[in-house]
Write an enzyme that holds these catalytic residues in place. Structure first.
Site, PDB file in Angstrom:
ATOM      1  N   GLU A  43       0.797  -1.237   0.000  1.00 34.51           N
ATOM      2  CA  GLU A  43       0.000   0.000   0.000  1.00 34.51           C
ATOM      3  C   GLU A  43       0.827   1.284   0.000  1.00 34.51           C
ATOM      4  OE1 GLU A  43      -4.047  -1.342   2.191  1.00 34.51           O
ATOM      5  OE2 GLU A  43      -2.346  -1.038   3.537  1.00 34.51           O
TER       6      GLU A  43
HETATM    7  C1  TNX Z   1      -4.615  -4.239   4.506  1.00 33.30           C
HETATM    8  S1  TNX Z   1      -2.791  -6.565   4.317  1.00 33.30           S
HETATM    9  C2  TNX Z   1      -3.357  -3.996   5.043  1.00 33.30           C
HETATM   10  C3  TNX Z   1      -3.213  -3.670   6.460  1.00 33.30           C
HETATM   11  C4  TNX Z   1      -4.549  -3.540   7.133  1.00 33.30           C
HETATM   12  C5  TNX Z   1      -5.463  -4.650   6.662  1.00 33.30           C
HETATM   13  C6  TNX Z   1      -6.789  -4.653   7.352  1.00 33.30           C
HETATM   14  C7  TNX Z   1      -1.813  -5.495   4.107  1.00 33.30           C
HETATM   15  C8  TNX Z   1      -0.563  -5.929   3.585  1.00 33.30           C
HETATM   16  N1  TNX Z   1      -2.202  -4.232   4.356  1.00 33.30           N
HETATM   17  O1  TNX Z   1      -2.464  -2.496   6.609  1.00 33.30           O
HETATM   18  O2  TNX Z   1      -4.362  -3.609   8.505  1.00 33.30           O
HETATM   19  O3  TNX Z   1      -5.670  -4.498   5.280  1.00 33.30           O
HETATM   20  O4  TNX Z   1      -7.548  -5.747   6.973  1.00 33.30           O
END
Ligand code: TNX
Length: 550
Positions: A361
């Protein structure tokens, strides 16, 4: 203090066990099958174990052959014989002693050496380098007067002990009950040959969004070991908190550790505490996988050191739940000095072969900046003797043959994933334990949809990434993100019963798994979870049992 049966209890107990001893079964006529059908018939009877005790094993072992002979009965003379006096084997024996003490009221002695001949009442734990079982597999035979476990490694013995544990009365999980009248405890006659499907059977705990203490993490390790899970991935840094002491950058823990989602006090592990956790995990055959998420999800570290920011100004601490706004300054040299320092210190405290560098992300870098960053971090991780693990976004980079891509986004490019050297599977719409079960779940998120127990159970890792390289899938992992979870009761609620579902996916061959038999076996876990005090969700699709026949 060693507890022994009193003589009257013992004779009463023996009388009862004789009275209860099952009559030997009359030989059954062989079914009329053609030689061809017999040849094709599965050797395993795993699908319909004949004893109620065998019917609650979870994960389902590869092969369970109920035997016709007499059951094994624990007596005050039962002795554990460890083939070798090596610390890991003795540690497994000691854990077996603890379960047996609670189950029978007797503390069996542990002796090292060769197996004594019958009629000695013995549980033999033997390491056999030539055993035909796989690395973590075991061969367990339970017969009258003798339980024999053979494995190539102490891990194999440990998994056999978890199987024996699941055959013991559920009440043995509740310490207070050990002071009751010693019961007669027996195990069914059986031959189990077992081995895991995958090397990586994991779960992740997000200790960054909300901090979890050393004791809480140890409690989680206790629970996951029962289901033969062998990796605990700790998400040690995110926007809302930094959770591990780094001697060369002390503000990370001091400042970055003092916050969490919702404005609570946060916390961090000192290096000593982290090393203690690693050690505790190892005694349960669990490898800790440390994650420092980067280049995004880095507000806590950026707020600890102004110099790590492109504009030289430290941002305020962050206690919300938005994602994607923070990023390391990828063009600064100090960024890579910083990464080298933290990877070196964490790697030195972590005997396991992995370092998870996050990579998810990132919304503020160009694709080229992102790719170059991942490749440079990968080299740093390798220089400290570790394999890099990264969330599935890292698959755009050129990866080393040792690197592992952790698949999480349901819509990630399957084509890019297929090119990954190794794949760890955590698809959010199946394996994310922070997703709500259903619309009534108060805790959790639902950006990937609700994840019912059946959804968590009913999928095949090998079918998820078409075209993946043969043998690329190293296993499965169920992450518990903690934006909405503030304590262990919350974590237990989200993890049980779904974590055992993921554990079975990682352990049991696909052809032997089915939702229908899983439903029965998971229902039979309820009395054990109650004895353990687990705050599990009684999902309405399961007819939870209140007690189990012994
Ligand atoms: C996505 S999974 C994220 C996390 C969040 C999660 C909540 C991932 C690699 N990144 O930062 O906590 O969703 O479900």
């Amino acid at each position: 203090m060693t507890q022994r049966y009193c003589l009257t209890c013992l004779s009463l107990a023996l009388a009862l066990s004789c009275a209860r001893a099952p009559k030997p079964r009359a030989p059954q006529p062989a079914p009329a099958t053609s030689p061809r059908a017999a040849e094709n018939a599965p050797r395993s009877v795993s699908h319909q174990p004949s004893s109620p005790q065998l019917a609650r094993l979870l994960p389902l072992p590869q092969r369970v052959e109920a035997a016709a002979g007499e059951r094994f009965t624990f007596t005050p003379q039962t002795t554990i014989v460890a083939g070798e006096n090596q610390p890991l084997v003795m540690n497994v024996a000691a854990q077996l002693v603890a379960f047996l003490r609670r189950a029978t009221g007797v503390v069996p002695p542990v002796v090292a050496g060769p197996e004594p001949a019958p009629p000695a009442n013995v549980i033999a734990l033997t390491i056999d380098a030539n055993a035909s079982t796989s690395e973590e597999g075991y061969d367990l035979t339970i017969a009258s007067g003798r339980v024999t476990v053979r494995a190539r490694t102490p891990a194999g013995l440990f998994y056999a002990v978890q199987t024996i544990r699941q055959l013991l009365p559920d009440s043995a999980e509740y310490t207070a009950l050990m002071f009751r009248e010693p019961p007669v405890v027996t195990l069914p006659a059986v031959h189990i040959v077992d081995a895991p499907r995958y090397a990586w059977r994991g779960t992740m705990l997000d200790v960054a969004r909300h901090f979890f203490s050393v004791d809480e993490v140890k409690h989680y390790i206790d629970l996951i070991a029962l289901y033969k899970i062998n990796r605990l991935h700790l998400h040690l840094a995110d926007d809302q908190g930094w959770r591990i002491e780094i001697k060369s950058w002390p503000e990370l823990a001091r400042r970055g550790g003092a916050s969490e989602v919702g404005g609570g006090p946060g916390g961090y592990y000192t290096q000593e505490q982290y090393a203690d956790l690693v050690q505790y995990a190892a005694s349960h055959f669990v490898t800790i996988v440390p994650e420092i998420d980067m280049p995004g999800h880095t507000n806590a570290l950026l707020s600890s050191y102004a110099d790590l920011n492109c504009n030289g100004t430290a941002p305020a601490t962050y206690t919300g739940t938005e994602v994607g706004f923070s990023a390391l300054c990828v063009d600064l040299d100090v960024t890579y000095k910083f990464i080298d320092d933290i990877v070196r210190e964490i790697a030195a405290l972590t005997p396991g072969p992995y370092f998870h560098a996050g990579g998810d992300e990132v919304k503020t870098l160009t694709p080229d900046q992102y790719r170059r960053f991942v490749e440079r971090v990968q080299t740093i991780v390798q220089s400290h003797g570790k394999q890099m693990v990264g969330w599935d976004e890292v698959s755009v980079a050129t990866l080393l043959e040792t690197s592992i891509v952790q698949h999480w986004r349901p819509d990630a490019s399957k084509q890019l994933l297929a090119g990954s050297p190794h794949l760890l599977l955590s698809p959010a719409d199946r394996a994310y334990l922070d997703m709500k079960y259903d619309d009534s779940t108060l805790l959790g998120l639902n950006w990937a949809g609700n994840v019912s127990l059946q959804k968590a159970y009913d999928w095949d890792p090998e079918a998820l990434v078409p075209g993946a390289r043969a043998g690329a899938v190293v296993g499965v992992e169920a992450p518990v993100w903690s934006e909405t979870l503030t304590n262990m009761r919350d974590v237990e609620f989200m993890a049980f019963p779904r974590l055992p579902a993921v554990a079975e996916i990682g352990w049991t061959p696909q052809a032997q798994r089915s939702w229908n038999t899983f439903k029965e076996r998971v229902a039979a876990q309820a009395p054990r979870w109650t004895a353990l005090g687990i705050n599990f969700y009684r999902t309405p699709d399961i007819q939870w049992r209140e007690s189990n026949p012994q």
